[in-house]
Design a protein around this motif. Sequence first.
Motif, PDB file in Angstrom:
ATOM      1  N   LEU A   1       0.846  -1.136  -0.072  1.00 41.73           N
ATOM      2  CA  LEU A   1       0.077  -0.030  -0.170  1.00 41.73           C
ATOM      3  C   LEU A   1       0.666   1.088  -0.004  1.00 41.73           C
ATOM      4  O   LEU A   1       2.113   1.093   0.126  1.00 41.73           O
ATOM      5  CB  LEU A   1      -0.971   0.024   1.299  1.00 41.73           C
ATOM      6  CG  LEU A   1      -2.126  -0.894   1.340  1.00 41.73           C
ATOM      7  CD1 LEU A   1      -2.700  -0.940   2.700  1.00 41.73           C
ATOM      8  CD2 LEU A   1      -3.215  -0.595   0.293  1.00 41.73           C
ATOM      9  N   GLY A   2       0.284   2.411  -0.351  1.00 45.54           N
ATOM     10  CA  GLY A   2       0.930   3.497  -0.380  1.00 45.54           C
ATOM     11  C   GLY A   2       0.915   4.476  -1.529  1.00 45.54           C
ATOM     12  O   GLY A   2       1.311   5.685  -1.345  1.00 45.54           O
ATOM     13  N   ARG A   3       0.733   4.023  -2.641  1.00 44.50           N
ATOM     14  CA  ARG A   3       0.885   4.606  -3.786  1.00 44.50           C
ATOM     15  C   ARG A   3      -0.181   6.029  -3.728  1.00 44.50           C
ATOM     16  O   ARG A   3      -1.079   5.710  -3.396  1.00 44.50           O
ATOM     17  CB  ARG A   3       0.461   3.729  -5.018  1.00 44.50           C
ATOM     18  CG  ARG A   3       0.834   4.577  -6.277  1.00 44.50           C
ATOM     19  CD  ARG A   3       0.588   3.644  -7.551  1.00 44.50           C
ATOM     20  NE  ARG A   3       1.433   2.592  -7.611  1.00 44.50           N
ATOM     21  CZ  ARG A   3       2.734   2.589  -8.280  1.00 44.50           C
ATOM     22  NH1 ARG A   3       3.097   3.891  -8.840  1.00 44.50           N
ATOM     23  NH2 ARG A   3       3.490   1.532  -8.483  1.00 44.50           N
ATOM     24  N   GLY A   4       0.323   7.172  -4.015  1.00 53.39           N
ATOM     25  CA  GLY A   4      -0.438   8.319  -4.056  1.00 53.39           C
ATOM     26  C   GLY A   4      -0.495   9.151  -2.787  1.00 53.39           C
ATOM     27  O   GLY A   4      -1.059  10.147  -2.830  1.00 53.39           O
ATOM     28  N   THR A   5       0.079   8.256  -1.756  1.00 55.63           N
ATOM     29  CA  THR A   5      -0.030   9.020  -0.420  1.00 55.63           C
ATOM     30  C   THR A   5       1.450   9.907  -0.194  1.00 55.63           C
ATOM     31  O   THR A   5       2.229   9.756  -1.063  1.00 55.63           O
ATOM     32  CB  THR A   5       0.089   8.048   0.840  1.00 55.63           C
ATOM     33  OG1 THR A   5       1.402   7.276   0.705  1.00 55.63           O
ATOM     34  CG2 THR A   5      -0.880   7.072   0.754  1.00 55.63           C
TER      35      THR A   5
END
Length: 297
Positions: free
Chosen positions: A112-116
């Motif tokens: 997870l984490g893309r775009g954060t």
Amino acid sequence: MIVITAPTGKIGRRLLPLLLESAPARGEHLRVVVRDPARLPDAVRDRVEVVTGSHGDAEVVDRAFDGADAVFWLVPPDPFRSPDDGYSGFTRPAAKALAAHGVGHVVAVSALGRGTPTVGRAGLVTASLAMDDLIAGTGVAYRALACPSFFENLLEEAGSLRERGVFTDTVAADRKAPLVAVADVAAVAARLLLDRTWTGTGSVPVLGPEDVSPDDLARVMSERLGRPVRYERQPLDELRAGLSRHGLDEAFVRGVVDMKRAKDDGLDAGVTRTPDTATPTAFEDWCARVLKPAVLS
């Protein structure tokens, strides 16, 4: 033909039985890439084609991907390589082989984490997402399983839980985040590998049934283990020093520390849980079935 890498790992050894249940009836053949075929259960080894070697080796993946329709890709973290070399460097030979053999579909374990806001400085997670881009750039239909931390990470704390009633991490005690069982990740991977009607590239969040904090985990473990359990927050500097004392690659150590810092800043909290992204295994059930026997053994 479906090719499975890392078939003896935490996810792979749960994925293989799921595929063996359904693949033959669909006319699918299974091929695994494994360093040591002896680690495969006899019942599995007799039902799959085995390619011996590392899936980071160009010659091995060239053989493994010949005639493949789909690939399950998992990069084992290597504490003696930098994050970029450990993920993209390890994957680069496979990317060339995917294109050379015209493999149609790839499902990989990612993060997870893309775009954060913190994703560009999230260490191992940043490296994992760069690996996704590398694979997607080959032209295959690609699905990255965007995973948070795993329940199974707590098995590394079994000794401390048994002897001291303590588990540690570096995030705030009340930081809620998704957490997932590896069996649920394997189930999502099996579904995608067996039903390849999907096209293009994309991310598939695998979020577990609810967000939980370390305090929540301590409460559940206390109930299920029948003994008091408490959470101790470890300072990042202490984590860094401990990893460095083991002689690990310094870039890898920074990658772990940066990932932990980003998780405490909400790296895993950027995706809304929906019926499509939730998975069924509750921490309470996993704790009773898996963690309790490990702690009490």
